[in-house]
Structure formats: structure tokens, C-alpha cells
Design an enzyme around this catalytic site. Structure first.
Site, PDB file in Angstrom:
ATOM      1  N   PHE A 140       0.858  -1.181   0.000  1.00  0.00           N
ATOM      2  CA  PHE A 140       0.000   0.000   0.000  1.00  0.00           C
ATOM      3  C   PHE A 140       0.897   1.236   0.000  1.00  0.00           C
ATOM      4  CE2 PHE A 140      -2.330   3.537   1.734  1.00  0.00           C
ATOM      5  CZ  PHE A 140      -3.510   3.467   1.017  1.00  0.00           C
ATOM      6  N   ASP A 225       9.486   2.666   1.823  1.00  0.00           N
ATOM      7  CA  ASP A 225       8.278   3.354   2.287  1.00  0.00           C
ATOM      8  C   ASP A 225       8.142   3.054   3.775  1.00  0.00           C
ATOM      9  OD1 ASP A 225       5.723   4.058   3.078  1.00  0.00           O
ATOM     10  OD2 ASP A 225       4.738   3.347   1.255  1.00  0.00           O
ATOM     11  N   LYS A 254       2.882   9.507   8.538  1.00  0.00           N
ATOM     12  CA  LYS A 254       2.079   9.169   9.720  1.00  0.00           C
ATOM     13  C   LYS A 254       2.579   9.715  11.078  1.00  0.00           C
ATOM     14  CE  LYS A 254      -0.761   5.532   7.915  1.00  0.00           C
ATOM     15  NZ  LYS A 254      -0.409   5.043   6.591  1.00  0.00           N
TER      16      LYS A 254
HETATM   17  C1  PLP Z   1      -0.647   5.293   5.187  1.00  0.00           C
HETATM   18  C2  PLP Z   1       0.368   4.863   4.206  1.00  0.00           C
HETATM   19  C3  PLP Z   1       0.567   5.550   3.003  1.00  0.00           C
HETATM   20  C4  PLP Z   1      -0.294   6.717   2.591  1.00  0.00           C
HETATM   21  O1  PLP Z   1      -0.226   7.766   3.502  1.00  0.00           O
HETATM   22  P1  PLP Z   1      -1.352   8.940   3.452  1.00  0.00           P
HETATM   23  O2  PLP Z   1      -0.853   9.923   4.482  1.00  0.00           O
HETATM   24  O3  PLP Z   1      -2.645   8.315   3.803  1.00  0.00           O
HETATM   25  O4  PLP Z   1      -1.342   9.487   2.088  1.00  0.00           O
HETATM   26  C5  PLP Z   1       1.568   5.112   2.168  1.00  0.00           C
HETATM   27  N1  PLP Z   1       2.338   4.057   2.487  1.00  0.00           N
HETATM   28  C6  PLP Z   1       2.186   3.380   3.634  1.00  0.00           C
HETATM   29  C7  PLP Z   1       3.086   2.237   3.946  1.00  0.00           C
HETATM   30  C8  PLP Z   1       1.184   3.742   4.525  1.00  0.00           C
HETATM   31  O5  PLP Z   1       1.002   3.051   5.657  1.00  0.00           O
END
Ligand code: PLP
Length: 416
Positions: A140, A225, A254
Site C-alpha cells: 500500500f 516506504d 504518519k
Molecule cells: C498510510 C500509508 C501511506 C499513505 O499515507 P497517506 O498519508 O494516507 O497518504 C503510504 N504508504 C504506507 C506504507 C502507509 O502506511
């Protein structure tokens, strides 16, 4: 103040219904606790999806917000200001090898920035026609057009085509497939060290090592990421450190600013040449308010030793969950994760167990239908986690298929 039922009713009349919300409305938070408008207390083991790393309304975070709000909030990136530099220095110090930061406002925007940086570095600095971004199934990476295309799950793509070109998804954990997907047009591999939304799936160590080696051999950038896994959550400041990876680019969001919206891209001085003046930008990114607050969050994580604490509590929790699993045979498939990022994969869809936990006022997430995901604030202590384990046992018992009553350790039948 609106009551919970008023809130739930008005939401569907006022907002796009993009979110399948939990049947829970909150009006106040403090530390590990959330309170409904009616004053009921919930223990928050989700922290707004790994965002409120220091819990709700941490007094020092609140003080930093108030102090900065009365000094300077925003000036745009046309001007110099100190808070962004203070934050960059602290953040880069957590990731040896990283020398430059770019600040933005969300996780998707950080990944979008990383994708743009990888492509532009390859084209404009290295002079190579490399643009393809490889990602893993189950990943994701966000909801913008590029990051949903990068995401290795079809559910986020429905109805949004045509999607941008230059993305390839390979099966998670398959080294041969990764090697086969890399060619002279590959710019980067974008990977979560532990998949979050995908069900708390850590990269297998040998696969991670092979990924690193393939990237090195073929001149491909490794982008980690760390949007969910970063900021100490996994018991290392960055989850890639636990896997022995050396990323070229890191994305974070986050937990970075204690609940304020912020994201960042970290990279080396060399790769940062791909982002000269005017090539990329954002109006709000790293404004004085969020930067000051993020710097405060970093200071507190360091001062209070919260990274080591996440490691210790995570080890304790996983052992404790193994005991729960043994007491409820056939219910828990696997307990995974690192530090305070823990997934409990059930053997059957988990909605009923999740509901029983909510009824016992423990807030966790259910992802991929069968995985209870815990992302508690880093200030959690053993008593909250023990309370959760007891509630989980009750929830498993309450949802046990008929005839499969839970057994316990002191039950002599267990020794057979
Ligand atoms: C939450 C998340 C995203 C997206 O972040 P947003 O602030 O919602 O755009 C991307 N990569 C990972 C691994 C995430 O947990």
C-alpha cells in the site's frame, strides 16, 4: 456538542462516503485514551493509524503547538525559516547516509515525491532512460494516481483509469520474479519493510537481502516506504535497519508530527541533485508549525527511549499473544510484526472478534479481513497490552464456533 448518533447521522449527509467508519464517535483524547461525547473511555491501540505516536494531546506536543502557533505558522517555501532546518537536522541524524530532506503533507505525497525524484535523478543526473517503478503485491503506497498505481492491490484502482505508465507489481517474496522484472528501464524498487495495510507482513530477511543486492548490481534505487513503520514503531528508528537494508530514498509520514499532517522524503546529496530549484514543491510542506511540532516529537522519542521501549514491549506482546493462541487452538494463524506494529492473523474473517474487542472498549484495526492490526502509541505500557490480551481471549471465546470451547494451560487435556 453533538451526540454520537447525531454525528453518525449527519456524516452521510455532509461528507463523501469514502470511509467505512467504525461505529464510534470521539470528542476528546488523552494519552492512551479516547472518549466518546457520552464520556465512555476507549483504550486506543491504533493511534489514528500510527499517527499519534506519543498518544493523544501529549502535554509537550500541545505546548509546542501553542508556542509555535503564537510565533509563526506558515510563510511558504519562498522564504527561509528555522523550524524546517532544525527538523531536517534531527531527522537526517536518525538515518545515517541520508543527507537531504524534502517536506510535504502526507504519505501519498511523500511517495509521489520519491517516485518523481527517482525518475528525474535517472533522467537528468545519470542520463539514463530509467523510469519504471517496481512494487510488491499486497503493498500500500497511497491514494494519488501514481501511488495507487504503485499499490499492489487492485481494490484501490477500480474506476480510476487510465493509470500512469511505468509501474510493475511483482509477487511478494519471489526473488526470481523481482530479478526478471528489472531491466534497463527500471528506476527504483519501492517497498515497505513491513507491509502495513497489507496485513503486517515483514519482508523475509533473505528476500530483503536479495532485493538489496539486485538493486546494487543493476543500478536501481531502493526506496523504503517507512510511512507507517518509521519513527521508532518497529523497535528500530527505521524498520529497514532491522532488515539490514541501505535505502537510497526513505519516505515517512504518519507518526512524524504527533498528529499534524506532514510527510518527508529523505535521500543522499547525490540523488537530491534530481530535485533542483523549481522541479518539485508544495505550498504547505514543512511549514513552521508542523516542523516545530515534529522536532518536538523527535526530541521526546529520543529523550524517553521510546524506540528501545517499542522493541521490548513488542517482544513481550508477541510472547503473550502466543499464549493466547495456544489457549484458543485453531483460532490464531500467526502473530507477526516488530516492536509496536503487530498483526494477529486469525484463521477466519475477523469482524466478529474485532466487534467484541470494540465492545470491550479496545480500539484496534482489522485489515485484509483476517488480520487484527495493533499500532498503539509508543507511550503504551504493559498494563494496556495485558488488558488487550484479556479482552482478546474473551472476544475469541465469545466468537468460538460451537463445540470448540477454549482450552487452558491448566487443563489436563492439553498435556495429551
Ligand atoms: C498510510 C500509508 C501511506 C499513505 O499515507 P497517506 O498519508 O494516507 O497518504 C503510504 N504508504 C504506507 C506504507 C502507509 O502506511
Amino acid at each position: 456538542m453533538m451526540t454520537s448518533s447525531q454525528l453518525m447521522e449527519r456524516e452521510s449527509q455532509l461528507l463523501c462516503s469514502t470511509y467505512a467508519r467504525y461505529p464510534l464517535a470521539v470528542s476528546r483524547g488523552e494519552g492512551m485514551n479516547l472518549y466518546t461525547p457520552e464520556g465512555e473511555r476507549y483504550t486506543d491501540l491504533l493511534s489514528g493509524i500510527a499517527v499519534c505516536a506519543l498518544g493523544h494531546c501529549h502535554p509537550e506536543v500541545t505546548a509546542a503547538i501553542c508556542a509555535q502557533a503564537g510565533t509563526l505558522v506558515h510563510v511558504s517555501n519562498l522564504l527561509y525559516h528555522e523550524a524546517q532546518l532544525v527538523l531536517a537536522e534531527k531527522l537526517l541524524a536518525t538515518a545515517p547516509g541520508m543527507e537531504r530532506a524534502f517536506f510535504c503533507n502526507s504519505g501519498a505525497e511523500a511517495n509521489e515525491g520519491a517516485i518523481k525524484l527517482a525518475r528525474r535523478f535517472m533522467r537528468e543526473v545519470r542520463g539514463q532512460d530509467r523510469f519504471r517503478i517496481i512494487t510488491l503485491s499486497g503493498s500500500f503506497h497511497g491514494r494519488t494516481l501514481a501511488t495507487l498505481t504503485a499499490t499492489g492491490q487492485d481494490k484501490v484502482k477500480i474506476g480510476f483509469g487510465p493509470l500512469p505508465e511505468g509501474f510493475t507489481t511483482v509477487p511478494f517474496g519471489d526473488t526470481d520474479a523481482l530479478a526478471a522484472a528489472m531491466d534497463e528501464h527500471t528506476a527504483a524498487v519501492l517497498v515497505e519493510p513491513i507491509q502495513g495495510e497489507g496485513g503486517v507482513r515483514p519482508l523475509p530477511a533473505d528476500y530483503a537481502a536479495a532485493m538489496q543486492r539486485l538493486c546494487r548490481e543493476q543500478g536501481v534505487l531502493l526506496v523504503c516506504d517507512e510511512i507507517q513503520t518509521g519513527m521508532g514503531r518497529t523497535g528500530h528508528f527505521w524498520a529497514y535497519q532491522g532488515l539490514g537494508l541501505t535505502p537510497d530514498i526513505i519516505t515517512i509520514a504518519k507518526g512524524i508530527a504527533g498528529g499534524l499532517p506532514m510527510g518527508a522524503v529523505l535521500t543522499t546529496a547525490q540523488i537530491a541533485q534530481g530535485f533542483p530549484a523549481g522541479s518539485h514543491g508544495t505550498t504547505f510542506g514543512g511549514n513552521a508549525l508542523v516542523s516545530r511540532v515534529a522536532a518536538t516529537v523527535l526530541d521526546i522519542i529520543e529523550r524517553d527511549g521510546l524506540v528501545a521501549r517499542a522493541a521490548q514491549l513488542g517482544t513481550w506482546l508477541k510472547e503473550r499473544l502466543q499464549v493466547v493462541a495456544q489457549k484458543h487452538p485453531g483460532r490464531i494463524q500467526e502473530v507477526r510484526g516488530a516492536g509496536l506494529m503487530v498483526g494477529i492473523e486469525l484463521t477466519t474473517p475477523g469482524k466478529a472478534v474485532w466487534q467484541e474487542l470494540l465492545a470491550r472498549r479496545y480500539l484496534v484495526n482489522l485489515t485484509q479481513d483476517t488480520v487484527l492490526r495493533l499500532l498503539p502509541p509508543l507511550i503504551v505500557d504493559e498494563s494496556h497490552l495485558e488488558g488487550f490480551c484479556i479482552a482478546l481471549e474473551e472476544a475469541l471465546a465469545a466468537t468460538a464456533p460451537t463445540g470448540a470451547a477454549p482450552t487452558s494451560f491448566d487443563n489436563p487435556r492439553n498435556s495429551l
